[in-house]
Write a protein that holds these residues in place. Structure first.
Motif, mmCIF file in Angstrom:
data_model
loop_
_atom_site.group_PDB
_atom_site.id
_atom_site.type_symbol
_atom_site.label_atom_id
_atom_site.label_comp_id
_atom_site.label_asym_id
_atom_site.label_seq_id
_atom_site.Cartn_x
_atom_site.Cartn_y
_atom_site.Cartn_z
ATOM 1 N N THR A 51 0.821 -1.214 0.000
ATOM 2 C CA THR A 51 0.000 0.000 0.000
ATOM 3 C C THR A 51 0.855 1.263 0.000
ATOM 4 O OG1 THR A 51 -0.183 -0.121 2.427
ATOM 5 C CG2 THR A 51 -1.952 -1.122 1.125
ATOM 6 N N HIS A 52 2.121 1.145 0.458
ATOM 7 C CA HIS A 52 3.049 2.273 0.466
ATOM 8 C C HIS A 52 4.443 1.761 0.124
ATOM 9 C CE1 HIS A 52 0.095 4.918 2.446
ATOM 10 N NE2 HIS A 52 -0.205 3.863 3.189
ATOM 11 N N LEU A 53 5.268 2.635 -0.453
ATOM 12 C CA LEU A 53 6.637 2.290 -0.805
ATOM 13 C C LEU A 53 7.594 3.288 -0.185
ATOM 14 C CD1 LEU A 53 6.161 1.468 -4.601
ATOM 15 C CD2 LEU A 53 6.423 -0.179 -2.727
ATOM 16 N N VAL A 54 8.685 2.761 0.387
ATOM 17 C CA VAL A 54 9.733 3.599 0.960
ATOM 18 C C VAL A 54 11.072 3.021 0.526
ATOM 19 C CG1 VAL A 54 10.861 4.388 3.070
ATOM 20 C CG2 VAL A 54 8.364 4.256 2.977
ATOM 21 N N ASP A 55 11.946 3.857 0.030
ATOM 22 C CA ASP A 55 13.301 3.430 -0.324
ATOM 23 C C ASP A 55 14.291 4.278 0.463
ATOM 24 O OD1 ASP A 55 12.725 1.466 -2.444
ATOM 25 O OD2 ASP A 55 11.901 3.194 -3.503
ATOM 26 N N GLY A 56 15.332 3.625 0.953
ATOM 27 C CA GLY A 56 16.330 4.356 1.713
ATOM 28 C C GLY A 56 17.175 3.428 2.554
ATOM 29 N N ASP A 57 18.083 4.007 3.312
ATOM 30 C CA ASP A 57 18.999 3.203 4.113
ATOM 31 C C ASP A 57 18.790 3.386 5.608
ATOM 32 O OD1 ASP A 57 19.936 5.765 4.417
ATOM 33 O OD2 ASP A 57 21.911 5.388 3.534
ATOM 34 N N ASP A 58 17.631 3.969 5.988
ATOM 35 C CA ASP A 58 17.324 4.174 7.400
ATOM 36 C C ASP A 58 15.870 3.780 7.638
ATOM 37 O OD1 ASP A 58 16.638 5.354 9.971
ATOM 38 O OD2 ASP A 58 18.479 6.536 9.790
ATOM 39 N N LEU A 59 15.652 2.846 8.552
ATOM 40 C CA LEU A 59 14.313 2.325 8.792
ATOM 41 C C LEU A 59 13.361 3.387 9.325
ATOM 42 C CD1 LEU A 59 12.693 -0.354 8.679
ATOM 43 C CD2 LEU A 59 13.337 -0.731 11.076
ATOM 44 N N ARG A 60 13.894 4.428 9.918
ATOM 45 C CA ARG A 60 13.030 5.481 10.456
ATOM 46 C C ARG A 60 12.213 6.178 9.371
ATOM 47 N NH1 ARG A 60 17.746 8.069 14.120
ATOM 48 N NH2 ARG A 60 18.904 7.197 12.360
ATOM 49 N N ALA A 61 12.548 5.962 8.126
ATOM 50 C CA ALA A 61 11.766 6.558 7.036
ATOM 51 C C ALA A 61 10.333 6.040 7.000
ATOM 52 C CB ALA A 61 12.457 6.287 5.701
ATOM 53 N N VAL A 62 10.051 4.902 7.644
ATOM 54 C CA VAL A 62 8.673 4.365 7.651
ATOM 55 C C VAL A 62 7.828 4.993 8.750
ATOM 56 C CG1 VAL A 62 9.536 2.168 6.748
ATOM 57 C CG2 VAL A 62 9.066 2.376 9.200
ATOM 58 N N LEU A 63 8.432 5.722 9.674
ATOM 59 C CA LEU A 63 7.693 6.204 10.846
ATOM 60 C C LEU A 63 6.560 7.167 10.502
ATOM 61 C CD1 LEU A 63 10.506 6.573 13.514
ATOM 62 C CD2 LEU A 63 8.894 4.684 13.173
ATOM 63 N N PRO A 64 6.722 8.110 9.577
ATOM 64 C CA PRO A 64 5.574 8.968 9.255
ATOM 65 C C PRO A 64 4.362 8.186 8.761
ATOM 66 C CG PRO A 64 7.600 9.943 8.436
ATOM 67 C CD PRO A 64 7.951 8.556 8.893
ATOM 68 N N LEU A 65 4.592 7.137 8.002
ATOM 69 C CA LEU A 65 3.478 6.312 7.526
ATOM 70 C C LEU A 65 2.807 5.576 8.682
ATOM 71 C CD1 LEU A 65 5.107 4.809 4.318
ATOM 72 C CD2 LEU A 65 3.278 6.513 4.407
ATOM 73 N N LEU A 66 3.611 5.033 9.594
ATOM 74 C CA LEU A 66 3.041 4.333 10.736
ATOM 75 C C LEU A 66 2.251 5.299 11.618
ATOM 76 C CD1 LEU A 66 6.023 2.005 11.766
ATOM 77 C CD2 LEU A 66 3.929 1.357 10.561
ATOM 78 N N GLU A 67 2.790 6.487 11.819
ATOM 79 C CA GLU A 67 2.095 7.458 12.651
ATOM 80 C C GLU A 67 0.741 7.827 12.047
ATOM 81 O OE1 GLU A 67 3.159 11.369 15.261
ATOM 82 O OE2 GLU A 67 4.273 11.073 13.397
ATOM 83 N N ARG A 68 0.739 8.052 10.749
ATOM 84 C CA ARG A 68 -0.513 8.406 10.066
ATOM 85 C C ARG A 68 -1.524 7.255 10.149
ATOM 86 N NH1 ARG A 68 0.994 9.190 4.438
ATOM 87 N NH2 ARG A 68 2.421 10.668 5.431
ATOM 88 N N GLN A 69 -1.040 6.034 9.937
ATOM 89 C CA GLN A 69 -1.923 4.878 9.951
ATOM 90 C C GLN A 69 -2.571 4.688 11.328
ATOM 91 O OE1 GLN A 69 -3.131 2.915 7.760
ATOM 92 N NE2 GLN A 69 -3.822 1.106 8.892
ATOM 93 N N PHE A 70 -1.769 4.716 12.363
ATOM 94 C CA PHE A 70 -2.322 4.381 13.672
ATOM 95 C C PHE A 70 -3.023 5.560 14.343
ATOM 96 C CE2 PHE A 70 0.587 0.830 13.004
ATOM 97 C CZ PHE A 70 -0.287 -0.213 13.303
ATOM 98 N N ASN A 71 -2.868 6.745 13.817
ATOM 99 C CA ASN A 71 -3.671 7.874 14.281
ATOM 100 C C ASN A 71 -5.052 7.872 13.650
ATOM 101 O OD1 ASN A 71 -1.777 8.878 16.035
ATOM 102 N ND2 ASN A 71 -0.966 10.402 14.587
ATOM 103 N N SER A 72 -5.236 7.038 12.617
ATOM 104 C CA SER A 72 -6.501 7.038 11.906
ATOM 105 C C SER A 72 -7.377 5.836 12.246
ATOM 106 C CB SER A 72 -6.251 7.083 10.386
ATOM 107 O OG SER A 72 -5.636 5.866 9.943
ATOM 108 N N VAL A 73 -6.854 4.896 13.057
ATOM 109 C CA VAL A 73 -7.655 3.700 13.377
ATOM 110 C C VAL A 73 -8.044 3.692 14.843
ATOM 111 C CG1 VAL A 73 -6.659 2.300 11.555
ATOM 112 C CG2 VAL A 73 -5.568 2.300 13.801
#
Length: 211
Positions: A189-211
């Motif tokens: 549902t989303h794609l992230v490319d990079g060398d730092d796992l913290r790049a996924v945090l904005p997506l997780l924050e948005r997802q769990f603030n909406s459920v």
């Protein structure tokens, strides 16, 4: 109260450019056989059970301490500890959903604080590996392990990169393809490319603030 579940794959996701199996196999002397087996699994020509049997044979006679010492040098993406800490601070349960051997999951869980892990189990006795597989796990087992954590699917997110993540991606509320291969990119549902796992945090924050 824990609000949700975040599942992280290991090989290709937390471990960039190689796999934990290949990293160990390079030290134990069966890297070529293992890399060929992983490629065949990725192309659908081998099951994970068949690939695990090939890899396990290369562990025969080697000690648990020898394998653990090699795993201590496993290359990892940046930001794993910070991402796990963020999950816990936001009342999310971080787990490893992986087809890597259980010694890999155990090491990463202890080092970074993942709450649980799954994986096939290599058989050992007297501190040495026998070359057999004690318990198999496949991509559907990964999915089932995640769903057995007790969260509604819409409160689950998965971060992965390859074929073994597809059943889990299809079962959770949000899937993030992190440096993903084409098959995972096609369904995430989303794609992230990079060398730092913290790049996924904005997506997780948005997802769990909406459920």
């Amino acid at each position: 109260m824990t609000r949700g579940l975040v599942c992280f794959d290991v090989d290709g996701t937390l471990v960039p450019g190689t796999s934990s199996c290949a990293w160990v196999a390079a030290a134990l002397g069966h890297e070529a056989e293992l890399v060929a087996a992983e490629a065949a699994y990725g192309e659908g020509r081998l099951t994970n059970q068949e690939a695990s049997i090939i890899d396990a044979r290369g562990w025969a006679g080697h000690t648990e301490d020898e394998v653990l010492a090699r795993l201590e040098t496993l290359p990892l993406v940046a930001g794993i500890g910070e991402t796990v800490a963020w999950c816990r601070e936001h009342d999310l349960r971080p787990i490893l959903t992986t087809l890597a051997w259980t010694p890999v999951g155990r090491l990463l869980a202890r080092r970074f604080g993942f709450a649980a892990y799954c994986g096939p189990v290599p058989e050992a006795g007297g501190g040495r590996y026998t070359g057999e597989v004690a318990e198999h796990l496949d991509e559907y087992g990964k999915r089932d392990f995640a769903l057995a954590q007790g969260f509604a699917p819409e409160r689950c997110a998965a971060v992965g990169d390859s074929r073994s993540d597809l059943p889990l991606f299809a079962a959770v509320g949000m899937s993030i393809g992190f440096n993903a291969a084409p098959d995972a990119r096609a369904v995430a549902t989303h794609l992230v490319d990079g060398d730092d796992l913290r790049a996924v945090l904005p997506l997780l924050e948005r997802q769990f603030n909406s459920v």
